[in-house]
Design a protein around this motif. Sequence first.
Motif, PDB file in Angstrom:
ATOM      1  N   VAL A   1      -3.641  -1.079   9.089  1.00  0.00           N
ATOM      2  CA  VAL A   1      -2.469  -0.341   8.788  1.00  0.00           C
ATOM      3  C   VAL A   1      -2.519   0.909   8.505  1.00  0.00           C
ATOM      4  O   VAL A   1      -3.438   1.557   8.055  1.00  0.00           O
ATOM      5  CB  VAL A   1      -1.776  -1.152   7.701  1.00  0.00           C
ATOM      6  CG1 VAL A   1      -1.555  -2.580   7.723  1.00  0.00           C
ATOM      7  CG2 VAL A   1      -2.575  -0.942   6.277  1.00  0.00           C
ATOM      8  N   ARG A   2      -1.464   1.606   8.839  1.00  0.00           N
ATOM      9  CA  ARG A   2      -0.957   3.077   8.459  1.00  0.00           C
ATOM     10  C   ARG A   2      -0.389   3.211   7.295  1.00  0.00           C
ATOM     11  O   ARG A   2       0.859   2.840   7.099  1.00  0.00           O
ATOM     12  CB  ARG A   2      -0.497   3.886   9.548  1.00  0.00           C
ATOM     13  CG  ARG A   2      -1.441   3.901  10.872  1.00  0.00           C
ATOM     14  CD  ARG A   2      -0.870   4.752  12.160  1.00  0.00           C
ATOM     15  NE  ARG A   2      -1.567   4.687  13.356  1.00  0.00           N
ATOM     16  CZ  ARG A   2      -2.462   5.518  13.477  1.00  0.00           C
ATOM     17  NH1 ARG A   2      -2.667   6.322  12.896  1.00  0.00           N
ATOM     18  NH2 ARG A   2      -2.997   5.498  14.680  1.00  0.00           N
ATOM     19  N   VAL A   3      -0.826   3.967   6.285  1.00  0.00           N
ATOM     20  CA  VAL A   3      -0.368   4.156   5.157  1.00  0.00           C
ATOM     21  C   VAL A   3       0.323   5.685   4.942  1.00  0.00           C
ATOM     22  O   VAL A   3      -0.498   6.452   5.141  1.00  0.00           O
ATOM     23  CB  VAL A   3      -0.989   3.948   3.884  1.00  0.00           C
ATOM     24  CG1 VAL A   3      -0.452   4.160   2.664  1.00  0.00           C
ATOM     25  CG2 VAL A   3      -1.570   2.373   4.215  1.00  0.00           C
TER      26      VAL A   3
ATOM     27  N   LEU B   1       0.996  -1.133  -0.013  1.00  0.00           N
ATOM     28  CA  LEU B   1       0.047  -0.048   0.102  1.00  0.00           C
ATOM     29  C   LEU B   1       0.986   1.181   0.112  1.00  0.00           C
ATOM     30  O   LEU B   1       0.487   2.276  -0.622  1.00  0.00           O
ATOM     31  CB  LEU B   1      -1.103   0.024   1.175  1.00  0.00           C
ATOM     32  CG  LEU B   1      -1.964  -1.035   1.216  1.00  0.00           C
ATOM     33  CD1 LEU B   1      -2.701  -1.175   2.581  1.00  0.00           C
ATOM     34  CD2 LEU B   1      -3.019  -0.703   0.045  1.00  0.00           C
ATOM     35  N   GLY B   2       2.108   1.286   0.687  1.00  0.00           N
ATOM     36  CA  GLY B   2       2.852   2.311   0.517  1.00  0.00           C
ATOM     37  C   GLY B   2       3.482   2.660  -0.703  1.00  0.00           C
ATOM     38  O   GLY B   2       4.087   3.714  -0.809  1.00  0.00           O
TER      39      GLY B   2
ATOM     40  N   SER C   1      -0.097  -8.346  -8.392  1.00  0.00           N
ATOM     41  CA  SER C   1       0.136  -7.146  -7.859  1.00  0.00           C
ATOM     42  C   SER C   1      -1.461  -6.716  -7.179  1.00  0.00           C
ATOM     43  O   SER C   1      -2.318  -7.093  -7.505  1.00  0.00           O
ATOM     44  CB  SER C   1       0.276  -6.324  -9.110  1.00  0.00           C
ATOM     45  OG  SER C   1      -0.834  -6.151  -9.899  1.00  0.00           O
ATOM     46  N   LEU C   2      -1.143  -5.690  -6.455  1.00  0.00           N
ATOM     47  CA  LEU C   2      -2.444  -5.240  -5.812  1.00  0.00           C
ATOM     48  C   LEU C   2      -3.331  -4.527  -6.812  1.00  0.00           C
ATOM     49  O   LEU C   2      -4.614  -4.857  -6.699  1.00  0.00           O
ATOM     50  CB  LEU C   2      -1.967  -3.986  -4.792  1.00  0.00           C
ATOM     51  CG  LEU C   2      -2.980  -3.449  -3.833  1.00  0.00           C
ATOM     52  CD1 LEU C   2      -3.617  -4.740  -2.867  1.00  0.00           C
ATOM     53  CD2 LEU C   2      -2.520  -2.579  -2.818  1.00  0.00           C
ATOM     54  N   ALA C   3      -2.875  -3.917  -7.642  1.00  0.00           N
ATOM     55  CA  ALA C   3      -3.737  -3.411  -8.767  1.00  0.00           C
ATOM     56  C   ALA C   3      -4.493  -4.078  -9.740  1.00  0.00           C
ATOM     57  O   ALA C   3      -5.672  -4.327  -9.779  1.00  0.00           O
ATOM     58  CB  ALA C   3      -2.934  -2.463  -9.966  1.00  0.00           C
TER      59      ALA C   3
ATOM     60  N   THR D   1      -1.746   9.819   2.772  1.00  0.00           N
ATOM     61  CA  THR D   1      -2.067   9.077   4.064  1.00  0.00           C
ATOM     62  C   THR D   1      -3.296   8.304   4.211  1.00  0.00           C
ATOM     63  O   THR D   1      -4.400   9.018   3.516  1.00  0.00           O
ATOM     64  CB  THR D   1      -1.408  10.092   5.227  1.00  0.00           C
ATOM     65  OG1 THR D   1      -2.617  11.026   5.399  1.00  0.00           O
ATOM     66  CG2 THR D   1      -0.091  10.533   4.992  1.00  0.00           C
ATOM     67  N   GLY D   2      -3.248   7.626   5.118  1.00  0.00           N
ATOM     68  CA  GLY D   2      -4.765   7.055   5.723  1.00  0.00           C
ATOM     69  C   GLY D   2      -4.533   5.741   6.494  1.00  0.00           C
ATOM     70  O   GLY D   2      -3.371   5.153   6.408  1.00  0.00           O
ATOM     71  N   LEU D   3      -5.851   5.521   6.998  1.00  0.00           N
ATOM     72  CA  LEU D   3      -5.915   4.329   7.802  1.00  0.00           C
ATOM     73  C   LEU D   3      -6.649   3.297   7.240  1.00  0.00           C
ATOM     74  O   LEU D   3      -7.563   3.618   6.595  1.00  0.00           O
ATOM     75  CB  LEU D   3      -6.532   4.676   9.197  1.00  0.00           C
ATOM     76  CG  LEU D   3      -5.728   5.094  10.139  1.00  0.00           C
ATOM     77  CD1 LEU D   3      -6.575   5.408  11.556  1.00  0.00           C
ATOM     78  CD2 LEU D   3      -5.008   3.843  10.805  1.00  0.00           C
ATOM     79  N   VAL D   4      -6.032   2.044   6.925  1.00  0.00           N
ATOM     80  CA  VAL D   4      -6.679   0.816   6.185  1.00  0.00           C
ATOM     81  C   VAL D   4      -7.208  -0.177   7.033  1.00  0.00           C
ATOM     82  O   VAL D   4      -6.025  -0.797   7.726  1.00  0.00           O
ATOM     83  CB  VAL D   4      -5.863   0.485   4.975  1.00  0.00           C
ATOM     84  CG1 VAL D   4      -6.386  -0.448   4.119  1.00  0.00           C
ATOM     85  CG2 VAL D   4      -5.452   1.709   4.316  1.00  0.00           C
ATOM     86  N   ASP D   5      -8.452  -0.574   7.172  1.00  0.00           N
ATOM     87  CA  ASP D   5      -8.738  -1.780   7.754  1.00  0.00           C
ATOM     88  C   ASP D   5      -8.809  -2.911   6.846  1.00  0.00           C
ATOM     89  O   ASP D   5      -9.353  -2.719   5.578  1.00  0.00           O
ATOM     90  CB  ASP D   5     -10.101  -1.619   8.399  1.00  0.00           C
ATOM     91  CG  ASP D   5     -10.334  -0.958   9.470  1.00  0.00           C
ATOM     92  OD1 ASP D   5      -9.142  -0.768  10.083  1.00  0.00           O
ATOM     93  OD2 ASP D   5     -11.378  -0.449  10.141  1.00  0.00           O
ATOM     94  N   VAL D   6      -8.224  -4.138   7.124  1.00  0.00           N
ATOM     95  CA  VAL D   6      -8.042  -5.147   6.329  1.00  0.00           C
ATOM     96  C   VAL D   6      -8.717  -6.390   6.820  1.00  0.00           C
ATOM     97  O   VAL D   6      -8.390  -6.608   7.934  1.00  0.00           O
ATOM     98  CB  VAL D   6      -6.639  -5.475   5.938  1.00  0.00           C
ATOM     99  CG1 VAL D   6      -6.480  -6.718   4.848  1.00  0.00           C
ATOM    100  CG2 VAL D   6      -5.841  -4.138   5.578  1.00  0.00           C
TER     101      VAL D   6
END
Length: 242
Positions: free
Chosen positions: A165-167, A142-143, A208-210, A151-156
Amino acid sequence: MARLRRMPRQLHAASGRPRRSYDQYCATARALDAVGDRWTLLIARELLAGPRRYTDLHADLPGVSTDMLASRLKDMEREGVAERRRLPAPAAATVYALTDRGRALLPVLDALAAWGGPALTDPGPTDAVRAHWFALPLRRLLGALPTGGATGLVDVRVDEGEFHVRVGALPVDECHEPYGDGPAPGGADTRLALSTTVCAALARGDLSLAEAVRRGEVRVHGTGEVAVLLGASTGPSGHRPG
Protein backbone atom coordinates in the motif's frame (compact mmCIF):
# COMPACT_ATOMS: atom_id res chain seq x y z
CA MET A 1 -50.73 15.03 -7.05
CA ALA A 2 -48.66 15.53 -10.17
CA ARG A 3 -47.79 12.36 -11.99
CA LEU A 4 -44.09 11.59 -12.38
CA ARG A 5 -42.93 11.33 -15.98
CA ARG A 6 -40.65 8.43 -16.82
CA MET A 7 -38.36 8.51 -19.82
CA PRO A 8 -39.38 5.85 -22.35
CA ARG A 9 -36.93 2.98 -22.37
CA GLN A 10 -36.25 3.40 -26.08
CA LEU A 11 -34.80 6.86 -25.38
CA HIS A 12 -32.12 5.60 -23.00
CA ALA A 13 -29.61 5.03 -25.79
CA ALA A 14 -30.12 8.56 -27.10
CA SER A 15 -29.59 9.98 -23.60
CA GLY A 16 -26.34 8.06 -23.19
CA ARG A 17 -27.60 6.26 -20.09
CA PRO A 18 -27.75 2.49 -19.66
CA ARG A 19 -30.99 0.66 -20.38
CA ARG A 20 -31.23 -0.23 -16.66
CA SER A 21 -31.24 3.43 -15.64
CA TYR A 22 -33.12 4.47 -12.52
CA ASP A 23 -34.53 7.38 -14.57
CA GLN A 24 -34.02 9.77 -11.68
CA TYR A 25 -32.53 13.24 -12.08
CA CYS A 26 -30.28 12.73 -9.05
CA ALA A 27 -26.48 12.57 -8.74
CA THR A 28 -26.63 9.42 -6.61
CA ALA A 29 -28.92 7.70 -9.10
CA ARG A 30 -26.64 8.69 -11.98
CA ALA A 31 -23.65 7.23 -10.10
CA LEU A 32 -25.54 3.99 -9.53
CA ASP A 33 -26.54 3.93 -13.20
CA ALA A 34 -22.81 3.81 -13.96
CA VAL A 35 -21.36 1.58 -11.23
CA GLY A 36 -24.28 0.20 -9.22
CA ASP A 37 -24.58 -3.16 -10.98
CA ARG A 38 -23.41 -6.32 -9.23
CA TRP A 39 -19.61 -6.87 -9.56
CA THR A 40 -18.79 -3.43 -11.02
CA LEU A 41 -17.31 -1.91 -7.86
CA LEU A 42 -15.40 -5.12 -7.11
CA ILE A 43 -13.88 -4.96 -10.59
CA ALA A 44 -12.89 -1.36 -9.82
CA ARG A 45 -11.33 -2.58 -6.55
CA GLU A 46 -9.15 -4.96 -8.55
CA LEU A 47 -8.21 -2.36 -11.17
CA LEU A 48 -7.20 0.19 -8.52
CA ALA A 49 -4.22 -2.12 -8.02
CA GLY A 50 -3.18 -1.48 -11.62
CA PRO A 51 -3.96 -2.73 -15.13
CA ARG A 52 -5.07 -6.35 -15.20
CA ARG A 53 -5.56 -9.00 -17.86
CA TYR A 54 -9.02 -10.48 -18.22
CA THR A 55 -7.80 -13.86 -16.97
CA ASP A 56 -6.24 -12.27 -13.86
CA LEU A 57 -9.45 -10.40 -13.11
CA HIS A 58 -11.46 -13.58 -13.43
CA ALA A 59 -9.08 -15.42 -11.10
CA ASP A 60 -9.38 -12.75 -8.39
CA LEU A 61 -13.15 -12.41 -8.66
CA PRO A 62 -14.28 -15.90 -7.66
CA GLY A 63 -17.96 -16.41 -8.35
CA VAL A 64 -18.26 -14.17 -11.40
CA SER A 65 -19.06 -15.92 -14.68
CA THR A 66 -17.00 -15.17 -17.77
CA ASP A 67 -20.07 -13.71 -19.50
CA MET A 68 -20.87 -11.46 -16.55
CA LEU A 69 -17.28 -10.22 -16.26
CA ALA A 70 -17.14 -9.44 -19.98
CA SER A 71 -20.49 -7.64 -19.79
CA ARG A 72 -19.48 -5.54 -16.78
CA LEU A 73 -16.15 -4.57 -18.36
CA LYS A 74 -17.99 -3.50 -21.49
CA ASP A 75 -20.36 -1.41 -19.36
CA MET A 76 -17.41 0.19 -17.56
CA GLU A 77 -15.82 1.09 -20.90
CA ARG A 78 -19.07 2.63 -22.10
CA GLU A 79 -19.32 4.71 -18.93
CA GLY A 80 -15.73 5.93 -19.27
CA VAL A 81 -14.72 4.19 -16.04
CA ALA A 82 -12.31 1.66 -17.59
CA GLU A 83 -10.46 1.20 -20.85
CA ARG A 84 -8.62 -1.51 -22.74
CA ARG A 85 -4.91 -1.14 -23.47
CA ARG A 86 -2.44 -3.16 -25.45
CA LEU A 87 0.85 -3.69 -23.64
CA PRO A 88 3.96 -3.36 -25.78
CA ALA A 89 6.24 -6.29 -26.57
CA PRO A 90 7.40 -8.55 -25.10
CA ALA A 91 4.18 -8.71 -23.04
CA ALA A 92 1.92 -7.98 -26.04
CA ALA A 93 -1.18 -8.54 -23.90
CA THR A 94 -4.47 -6.71 -23.65
CA VAL A 95 -5.23 -5.33 -20.19
CA TYR A 96 -8.03 -3.39 -18.57
CA ALA A 97 -7.22 -0.21 -16.64
CA LEU A 98 -9.18 2.48 -14.86
CA THR A 99 -9.52 5.91 -16.42
CA ASP A 100 -9.20 9.08 -14.37
CA ARG A 101 -12.95 8.83 -13.76
CA GLY A 102 -12.52 5.24 -12.60
CA ARG A 103 -9.62 6.06 -10.27
CA ALA A 104 -11.83 8.72 -8.68
CA LEU A 105 -13.79 5.79 -7.18
CA LEU A 106 -11.02 5.27 -4.59
CA PRO A 107 -12.68 7.36 -1.84
CA VAL A 108 -15.99 5.62 -2.61
CA LEU A 109 -14.40 2.21 -2.08
CA ASP A 110 -12.55 3.50 0.99
CA ALA A 111 -15.88 4.58 2.49
CA LEU A 112 -17.57 1.27 1.62
CA ALA A 113 -14.69 -0.68 3.18
CA ALA A 114 -14.92 1.39 6.37
CA TRP A 115 -18.70 0.91 6.49
CA GLY A 116 -18.43 -2.83 5.79
CA GLY A 117 -15.52 -3.51 8.12
CA PRO A 118 -17.68 -4.41 11.15
CA ALA A 119 -19.25 -7.21 9.07
CA LEU A 120 -15.90 -9.02 8.78
CA THR A 121 -16.75 -11.64 11.36
CA ASP A 122 -15.44 -15.18 10.99
CA PRO A 123 -15.31 -16.13 7.28
CA GLY A 124 -17.94 -18.54 6.07
CA PRO A 125 -17.08 -21.95 4.66
CA THR A 126 -17.53 -20.76 1.08
CA ASP A 127 -15.85 -17.35 1.50
CA ALA A 128 -12.89 -16.74 -0.80
CA VAL A 129 -9.98 -14.72 0.60
CA ARG A 130 -7.26 -12.81 -1.23
CA ALA A 131 -4.48 -10.99 0.61
CA HIS A 132 -4.90 -7.71 -1.29
CA TRP A 133 -8.57 -7.47 -0.30
CA PHE A 134 -7.29 -6.18 3.05
CA ALA A 135 -5.44 -3.32 1.36
CA LEU A 136 -8.27 -0.78 1.57
CA PRO A 137 -8.94 -1.01 5.34
CA LEU A 138 -5.26 -1.26 6.24
CA ARG A 139 -4.32 1.65 3.99
CA ARG A 140 -6.99 3.74 5.72
CA LEU A 141 -5.60 2.86 9.16
CA LEU A 142 -2.02 3.60 8.13
CA GLY A 143 -3.13 6.89 6.59
CA ALA A 144 -4.73 7.87 9.91
CA LEU A 145 -1.43 7.66 11.79
CA PRO A 146 -0.19 11.00 13.19
CA THR A 147 2.31 11.23 10.36
CA GLY A 148 2.43 14.94 9.83
CA GLY A 149 2.55 14.34 6.10
CA ALA A 150 4.70 11.21 6.14
CA THR A 151 4.67 9.09 3.01
CA GLY A 152 5.89 5.63 2.27
CA LEU A 153 5.51 2.27 0.63
CA VAL A 154 4.44 -0.52 2.95
CA ASP A 155 4.66 -4.24 2.22
CA VAL A 156 2.12 -6.30 4.16
CA ARG A 157 2.24 -10.06 4.64
CA VAL A 158 -0.81 -11.97 5.86
CA ASP A 159 -1.60 -15.68 5.86
CA GLU A 160 -2.87 -15.66 2.26
CA GLY A 161 0.05 -13.78 0.74
CA GLU A 162 1.53 -10.32 0.35
CA PHE A 163 0.35 -6.93 -0.89
CA HIS A 164 1.63 -3.36 -0.72
CA VAL A 165 0.00 0.00 0.00
CA ARG A 166 1.03 3.61 -0.51
CA VAL A 167 0.65 5.86 2.52
CA GLY A 168 0.47 9.62 2.65
CA ALA A 169 0.27 12.28 -0.03
CA LEU A 170 1.61 10.20 -2.89
CA PRO A 171 0.02 10.84 -6.30
CA VAL A 172 -2.66 8.31 -7.16
CA ASP A 173 -2.57 7.91 -10.95
CA GLU A 174 -1.83 5.21 -13.44
CA CYS A 175 1.82 5.09 -12.35
CA HIS A 176 1.15 5.29 -8.62
CA GLU A 177 -1.57 2.87 -7.62
CA PRO A 178 -2.82 3.19 -4.02
CA TYR A 179 -2.16 -0.52 -3.47
CA GLY A 180 -1.20 -3.65 -5.33
CA ASP A 181 -0.83 -7.40 -5.12
CA GLY A 182 2.58 -8.71 -4.08
CA PRO A 183 5.56 -6.74 -2.77
CA ALA A 184 6.06 -3.17 -3.91
CA PRO A 185 8.03 -2.82 -7.14
CA GLY A 186 11.47 -1.49 -6.26
CA GLY A 187 11.03 -2.35 -2.60
CA ALA A 188 9.16 -0.87 0.35
CA ASP A 189 10.56 1.18 3.24
CA THR A 190 8.24 -0.46 5.78
CA ARG A 191 7.21 -4.10 6.15
CA LEU A 192 4.36 -5.46 8.26
CA ALA A 193 3.48 -9.06 9.08
CA LEU A 194 0.24 -10.09 10.76
CA SER A 195 -2.37 -12.81 10.67
CA THR A 196 -5.58 -12.62 8.68
CA THR A 197 -7.47 -12.76 11.99
CA VAL A 198 -5.69 -9.66 13.27
CA CYS A 199 -6.15 -7.89 9.93
CA ALA A 200 -9.90 -8.52 10.13
CA ALA A 201 -10.00 -7.27 13.74
CA LEU A 202 -8.28 -4.07 12.63
CA ALA A 203 -10.77 -3.64 9.79
CA ARG A 204 -13.71 -4.20 12.18
CA GLY A 205 -12.34 -1.61 14.61
CA ASP A 206 -12.03 -4.18 17.40
CA LEU A 207 -8.30 -3.51 17.67
CA SER A 208 -6.21 -0.41 17.06
CA LEU A 209 -3.04 -0.58 15.02
CA ALA A 210 -0.98 0.83 17.87
CA GLU A 211 -2.32 -1.77 20.30
CA ALA A 212 -1.73 -4.60 17.82
CA VAL A 213 1.90 -3.51 17.48
CA ARG A 214 2.35 -3.23 21.26
CA ARG A 215 0.97 -6.75 21.70
CA GLY A 216 3.29 -8.14 19.03
CA GLU A 217 0.37 -9.10 16.79
CA VAL A 218 1.69 -6.81 14.06
CA ARG A 219 5.41 -7.15 13.43
CA VAL A 220 7.06 -4.06 11.97
CA HIS A 221 10.38 -3.74 10.21
CA GLY A 222 12.00 -1.04 8.10
CA THR A 223 13.41 2.45 8.18
CA GLY A 224 10.55 4.41 6.58
CA GLU A 225 8.54 7.08 8.35
CA VAL A 226 5.62 4.70 8.88
CA ALA A 227 7.95 2.07 10.37
CA VAL A 228 9.45 4.61 12.75
CA LEU A 229 6.02 5.81 13.85
CA LEU A 230 4.96 2.24 14.56
CA GLY A 231 8.18 1.49 16.44
CA ALA A 232 9.96 -0.83 14.03
CA SER A 233 12.45 -3.46 15.10
CA THR A 234 15.94 -3.24 13.69
CA GLY A 235 16.30 -7.01 13.67
CA PRO A 236 16.15 -9.01 10.43
CA SER A 237 13.02 -10.91 11.46
CA GLY A 238 10.90 -7.80 12.01
CA HIS A 239 10.03 -8.88 15.56
CA ARG A 240 10.14 -6.24 18.23
CA PRO A 241 12.91 -6.79 20.74
CA GLY A 242 11.61 -8.10 23.96
